[in-house]
Write an enzyme that holds these catalytic residues in place. Structure first.
Site, PDB file in Angstrom:
ATOM      1  N   GLU A 151      -8.808  -7.094   4.277  1.00 19.77           N
ATOM      2  CA  GLU A 151      -8.276  -8.042   3.748  1.00 19.77           C
ATOM      3  C   GLU A 151      -7.777  -9.061   4.680  1.00 19.77           C
ATOM      4  OE1 GLU A 151      -5.795  -5.700   1.201  1.00 19.77           O
ATOM      5  OE2 GLU A 151      -7.487  -4.915   0.272  1.00 19.77           O
ATOM      6  N   TYR A 165     -14.803 -17.166  -7.882  1.00 16.93           N
ATOM      7  CA  TYR A 165     -13.583 -17.267  -8.757  1.00 16.93           C
ATOM      8  C   TYR A 165     -12.307 -17.550  -7.905  1.00 16.93           C
ATOM      9  CZ  TYR A 165     -12.583 -12.590  -7.343  1.00 16.93           C
ATOM     10  OH  TYR A 165     -12.512 -11.562  -6.520  1.00 16.93           O
ATOM     11  N   TYR A 225       0.700  -1.201  -0.168  1.00 13.48           N
ATOM     12  CA  TYR A 225       0.032   0.018  -0.008  1.00 13.48           C
ATOM     13  C   TYR A 225       0.818   1.223  -0.007  1.00 13.48           C
ATOM     14  CZ  TYR A 225      -4.356  -2.574   0.205  1.00 13.48           C
ATOM     15  OH  TYR A 225      -5.668  -3.457  -0.144  1.00 13.48           O
ATOM     16  N   THR A 277     -20.473 -19.854 -16.602  1.00 10.47           N
ATOM     17  CA  THR A 277     -19.554 -20.342 -15.836  1.00 10.47           C
ATOM     18  C   THR A 277     -19.768 -20.184 -14.164  1.00 10.47           C
ATOM     19  OG1 THR A 277     -17.824 -18.742 -15.934  1.00 10.47           O
ATOM     20  CG2 THR A 277     -17.420 -20.866 -17.358  1.00 10.47           C
ATOM     21  N   PRO A 278     -19.946 -18.903 -13.904  1.00  8.33           N
ATOM     22  CA  PRO A 278     -20.560 -18.705 -12.578  1.00  8.33           C
ATOM     23  C   PRO A 278     -21.997 -19.099 -12.135  1.00  8.33           C
ATOM     24  CG  PRO A 278     -20.254 -16.590 -13.526  1.00  8.33           C
ATOM     25  CD  PRO A 278     -19.774 -17.405 -14.367  1.00  8.33           C
ATOM     26  N   TYR A 334     -10.488 -16.696 -12.875  1.00  7.44           N
ATOM     27  CA  TYR A 334     -11.492 -17.670 -13.487  1.00  7.44           C
ATOM     28  C   TYR A 334     -12.585 -18.087 -12.598  1.00  7.44           C
ATOM     29  CZ  TYR A 334      -8.235 -17.699 -17.525  1.00  7.44           C
ATOM     30  OH  TYR A 334      -7.425 -17.411 -18.378  1.00  7.44           O
ATOM     31  N   PHE A 392     -19.050  -8.320 -13.563  1.00  5.98           N
ATOM     32  CA  PHE A 392     -18.560  -7.404 -14.645  1.00  5.98           C
ATOM     33  C   PHE A 392     -17.285  -6.725 -14.398  1.00  5.98           C
ATOM     34  CE2 PHE A 392     -18.754  -3.063 -16.640  1.00  5.98           C
ATOM     35  CZ  PHE A 392     -18.488  -3.601 -18.085  1.00  5.98           C
TER      36      PHE A 392
END
Length: 403
Positions: free
Chosen positions: A137, A190, A95, A276-277, A208, A389
């Site tokens: 995170e 993913y 960061y 796929t998802p 993916y 998206f």
């Protein structure tokens, strides 16, 4: 929370950022990769080449400037970024590096407009945002480590099978190389894969979608071959060069494009590899009693993946509808479960289970724009729409809607 003076200064820069944001982020990435080329390993450099990544970052910075005093309005955006960062193993020590080159880019592009006061306010604002991301995170990393088969960062996975699903899509089946349990995942999530492709000057990392439900036996990715370069560099390598027994670096399942916890009926709309998802979502809803319709759009039967797999699923509450935009003479168009042409308002209105339905959709950009417009036309509320998206969501309404 930062002080009011800093908030006022940052908010006052929003109009300038709207005019110069993409220029700032382009300069930022150029300098970042010039001085820290190792960070190319973490980025999809195709998105850099097309300008998508600078545009996404610019929109994020603008939103932050506008809502720095209302961070709750950025919750969805922050969550998406946190999931993406954690999938790539972004670490706290990165960061300060990012902050340094972002501030330098602001100064370079804005020139005299970037006063010491403005730069100071943005440095403080960036620190606030960085600490927000670092905290969220770290929570994800800790949660991942405590899951069965979980880990922090990347781990070695071995390819155990390859299956051709259509002319353009191949499924890749992986398991941990050290025979630890298969990490669980939610339908729609993913994983990141890092590949060291011979002859390349950096590692290529891509995300993916996991194309099957969590089963404890394998992780399945179904990848479309992209014919154009540089977009096709990784997909072509996976199709042509990755062999059963080969190993790749893979991150933990990530992403918040997942089914909502509700009892509402569901409409899934897939364009091409956007299935796929959505296929794991379709499978996970079997036996739940929720009315579910999957509309799968593709040129013709040669590009239609998973047709046998989906046909084998039996649930009276499930319906699979296929749209062929360019059918072969051998493709059977029955007008009930198979239609010819592009998706239309009337088709969605016919198959959406009810006015209370949740709609999940995924596909290429123009397809996403079309679906967004059609959902607008029939009045599906924003709160009932969920999509995957890459890019600013505003783009789904800023260009001509076409498929």
């Amino acid at each position: 929370m930062t002080n009011q003076k800093t908030i006022d200064i940052v908010k006052s820069t929003a109009p300038v950022l709207k005019s110069h944001g993409e220029q700032i982020t382009r300069v930022f990435y150029e300098e970042l990769f010039k001085h820290h080329p190792e960070l190319k390993n973490m980025f999809n450099m195709t998105h850099q080449a097309t300008g998508n990544q600078p545009k996404v970052l610019a929109m994020t910075i603008i939103k932050y400037a506008e809502h720095i005093d209302q961070l709750d309005m950025l919750t969805d955006t922050v969550n998406v970024i946190v999931q993406k960062h954690s999938s790539l193993d972004v670490r706290p020590e990165m960061y300060p590096i990012v902050g340094k080159y972002l501030l330098e880019a602001i100064k370079t592009v804005l020139g005299d407009m970037a006063t010491a006061e403005i730069l100071g306010a943005w440095e403080e604002a960036y620190q606030l945002l960085a600490q927000l991301f670092i905290g969220k995170e770290e929570k994800v990393y800790q949660d991942n480590e405590h899951k069965p088969g979980g880990f922090r960062g990347f781990a070695d996975f071995q390819l155990i099978n390859k299956v051709k699903e259509s002319e353009t899509i191949t499924s890749l089946y992986f398991k941990p190389a050290n025979d630890t349990p298969i990490p669980s995942h939610l339908p729609g999530q993913y994983v990141a894969i890092s590949l060291d492709i011979p002859g390349e000057d950096h590692i290529h990392t891509r995300n993916y979608s996991l194309s099957d439900i969590s089963n404890g036996e394998h992780l399945r990715l179904s990848v479309k071959r992209e014919s154009c370069s540089p977009a096709g560099k990784v997909s072509n390598y996976l199709h042509d060069n990755l062999k059963v027994g080969d190993k790749v670096k893979m991150g933990m399942p990530s992403g918040d494009f997942v089914l909502q916890k509700s009892e509402h009926p569901v409409l899934l709309i897939a364009g091409g590899v956007g299935i796929t998802p959505l296929l794991p979502m379709y499978k996970s809803l079997l036996g739940t009693g929720r009315k579910t319709v999957l509309i799968q759009c593709t040129p013709n039967s040669t590009t239609l993946p998973f047709q046998h797999e989906i046909k084998a699923l039996d649930d009276p509450n499930h319906q699979h509808v296929i749209g062929f935009s360019n059918p072969l003479s051998s493709d059977i168009i029955d007008g009930t479960n198979v239609f010819e042409g592009f998706l239309t308002r009337s088709i969605i209105a016919e198959y959406i289970p009810s006015a209370e339905s949740e709609v999940y959709y995924c596909g290429p950009k123009k397809f996403m724009q079309l679906v967004t417009q059609l959902l607008d036309d029939i009045g599906v509320p924003e709160k009932s729409r969920f999509f995957e998206f890459f890019g600013p969501a505003d783009e789904l309404r800023t260009e001509e809607h076409a498929q």
